[in-house]
Design an enzyme around this catalytic site. Structure first.
Site, PDB file in Angstrom:
ATOM      1  N   GLU A  33       0.829  -1.212   0.000  1.00 58.21           N
ATOM      2  CA  GLU A  33       0.000   0.000   0.000  1.00 58.21           C
ATOM      3  C   GLU A  33       0.862   1.262   0.000  1.00 58.21           C
ATOM      4  O   GLU A  33       0.535   2.245  -0.652  1.00 58.21           O
ATOM      5  CB  GLU A  33      -0.946   0.013   1.210  1.00 58.21           C
ATOM      6  CG  GLU A  33      -2.056  -1.026   1.141  1.00 58.21           C
ATOM      7  CD  GLU A  33      -3.002  -0.836  -0.039  1.00 58.21           C
ATOM      8  OE1 GLU A  33      -3.080   0.281  -0.586  1.00 58.21           O
ATOM      9  OE2 GLU A  33      -3.644  -1.823  -0.441  1.00 58.21           O
ATOM     10  N   TYR A 116      -6.737   5.820   3.922  1.00 52.91           N
ATOM     11  CA  TYR A 116      -6.856   4.781   2.892  1.00 52.91           C
ATOM     12  C   TYR A 116      -6.043   3.540   3.288  1.00 52.91           C
ATOM     13  O   TYR A 116      -6.545   2.410   3.281  1.00 52.91           O
ATOM     14  CB  TYR A 116      -6.368   5.317   1.536  1.00 52.91           C
ATOM     15  CG  TYR A 116      -6.406   4.268   0.458  1.00 52.91           C
ATOM     16  CD1 TYR A 116      -7.545   4.081  -0.305  1.00 52.91           C
ATOM     17  CD2 TYR A 116      -5.313   3.420   0.235  1.00 52.91           C
ATOM     18  CE1 TYR A 116      -7.610   3.089  -1.271  1.00 52.91           C
ATOM     19  CE2 TYR A 116      -5.367   2.425  -0.723  1.00 52.91           C
ATOM     20  CZ  TYR A 116      -6.509   2.272  -1.476  1.00 52.91           C
ATOM     21  OH  TYR A 116      -6.565   1.283  -2.418  1.00 52.91           O
ATOM     22  N   ASP A 134     -10.533   5.996  -2.519  1.00 49.27           N
ATOM     23  CA  ASP A 134      -9.489   6.563  -3.377  1.00 49.27           C
ATOM     24  C   ASP A 134     -10.124   6.951  -4.706  1.00 49.27           C
ATOM     25  O   ASP A 134     -11.357   6.912  -4.845  1.00 49.27           O
ATOM     26  CB  ASP A 134      -8.345   5.557  -3.580  1.00 49.27           C
ATOM     27  CG  ASP A 134      -8.750   4.387  -4.460  1.00 49.27           C
ATOM     28  OD1 ASP A 134      -9.966   4.190  -4.687  1.00 49.27           O
ATOM     29  OD2 ASP A 134      -7.861   3.667  -4.939  1.00 49.27           O
ATOM     30  N   CYS A 198     -19.718  -4.276 -16.665  1.00 48.41           N
ATOM     31  CA  CYS A 198     -19.799  -3.863 -15.258  1.00 48.41           C
ATOM     32  C   CYS A 198     -20.980  -4.533 -14.549  1.00 48.41           C
ATOM     33  O   CYS A 198     -22.102  -4.522 -15.061  1.00 48.41           O
ATOM     34  CB  CYS A 198     -19.938  -2.341 -15.194  1.00 48.41           C
ATOM     35  SG  CYS A 198     -20.076  -1.743 -13.504  1.00 48.41           S
TER      36      CYS A 198
HETATM   37  S1  SF4 Z   1     -22.096   1.040 -15.249  1.00 47.93           S
HETATM   38 FE1  SF4 Z   1     -20.448   2.149 -16.201  1.00 47.93          FE
HETATM   39  S2  SF4 Z   1     -20.392   4.131 -15.183  1.00 47.93           S
HETATM   40 FE2  SF4 Z   1     -21.688   2.795 -13.973  1.00 47.93          FE
HETATM   41  S3  SF4 Z   1     -20.311   2.019 -12.397  1.00 47.93           S
HETATM   42 FE3  SF4 Z   1     -20.310   0.557 -14.081  1.00 47.93          FE
HETATM   43  S4  SF4 Z   1     -18.628   1.138 -15.420  1.00 47.93           S
HETATM   44 FE4  SF4 Z   1     -19.030   2.839 -14.036  1.00 47.93          FE
END
Ligand code: SF4
Length: 344
Positions: A33, A116, A134, A198
């Site tokens: 870290e 952190y 962070d 994501c």
């Molecule tokens: S959907 Fe896109 S903008 Fe939203 S947290 Fe995930 S990567 Fe980030």
């Protein structure tokens, strides 16, 4: 599914293979870290591996000389990190029988350990429910919840701290924190986030609006520019050097005799020679060669001239050491000096 569960599930399947992920030893996590503060993983990893190999335990690090630690740190920047790291190693070795503190509130008292790092160590090694905050975490939270408060304002920091401590997992805070770090650096990237990959994309507000201009930041003042003239003086084949002791950049590293000007107009041969005459015992000197480079630090732009002098040069000041080139190469020096001495 709760926010933290989504992050942990994603992390377990997608975590990056990093050398410090193989352990929960607080010494190694702390070392990683500190090295990674303000540093890219690709740059910090070889330094981490080198430190772990040379100093496998906190005793090894604590009993090493500071000059050798600075030499290994050379090129990583922010040298106060290395100095504080060494002080903390000595403190834990001498005062705590080499046992690392376990609690966030004790870790935060160590030199060089901020919120952190204390949150990372306490959550990863000891399962304390503490959230790291962070750039990666700011980016995910500001985009996901569409929070416009600047992340470097007092209000913004308070808001994000409260929110992240509410979201962090009770049972797996270490995996949650590492998941946020990895998601921020590999998926929710500053530019062109990979929203399709994501795990938060179904409920993310920024994704819904297809607007990714968060987080907001207050504009800080411009970087300062400094004009440094290093004097390269050979004395019977050896070089004049000095240890930087003032509370300035590169503290405790070695450099050459230095003249500093306030602006670029002053930095010319005539002014260098005028200043030099006050520094030297002898007056018959000449500038043989001048090499100019620019070097950027996070908050300073350095305009550096390396000026090689000829003449029978003797400095009035006793603060300089005279060292051979081999000795010079073994001393911890700032990166631009390291680059320069490679060519002399
Ligand atoms: S959907 Fe896109 S903008 Fe939203 S947290 Fe995930 S990567 Fe980030």
């Amino acid at each position: 599914m709760k926010f933290s569960e989504i992050i942990i599930n994603w992390y377990i399947k997608n975590k990056r293979k990093l050398p410090w992920r193989k352990t929960k030893d607080p010494y190694k996590i702390w070392l990683s870290e500190i090295i990674l503060q303000q540093t890219r993983i690709s740059q910090g990893t070889p330094y981490y591996l080198n430190f772990i190999e040379k100093y496998p335990t906190i005793e090894n690090l604590a009993t090493e000389k500071e000059i050798n630690i600075l030499k290994i740190w050379q090129g990583l920047g922010y040298y106060s990190r290395a100095i504080n790291m060494h002080k903390t190693a000595k403190f834990i070795f001498n005062e705590k029988k080499s046992i690392f503190p376990k609690k966030y509130n004790d870790l935060i008292k160590l030199k060089g350990v901020g919120p952190y790092t204390a949150a990372a160590i306490s959550s990863i090694c000891f399962d304390e429910k503490r959230a790291v905050l962070d750039g990666n975490v700011f980016r995910i939270l500001s985009r996901y919840f569409k929070i416009n408060d600047p992340i470097n304002s007092n209000l913004g920091i308070k808001k994000f701290t409260k929110l992240s401590n509410k979201l962090v997992s009770e049972s797996e805070p270490g995996n949650y924190n590492q998941g946020m770090m990895d998601l921020g650096s590999t998926i929710c990237k500053p530019k062109n986030p990979l929203c399709n990959l994501c795990p938060l994309n179904k409920s993310c507000k920024s994704k819904k609006e297809e607007k990714f201009n968060l987080p907001n930041k207050l504009k800080l003042k411009k970087n300062k520019t400094r004009y440094l003239v290093y004097l390269i003086v050979k004395h019977y084949g050896k070089y004049y050097v000095k240890k930087r002791l003032s509370n300035d950049i590169w503290r405790n590293l070695y450099d050459f005799p230095l003249i500093e000007f306030k602006n670029s107009n002053e930095n010319n041969d005539k002014n260098i020679l005028i200043k030099l005459k006050n520094m030297l015992k002898n007056k018959d000197i000449m500038i043989n060669q001048k090499v100019n480079i620019n070097y950027k630090l996070t908050h300073q732009n350095l305009n550096i001239s390396f000026v090689t002098l000829i003449g029978n040069i003797v400095f009035k000041s006793k603060k300089f050491e005279i060292v051979s080139k081999n000795k010079l190469m073994s001393l911890p020096v700032p990166k631009p000096i390291e680059n320069f001495i490679g060519n002399i």
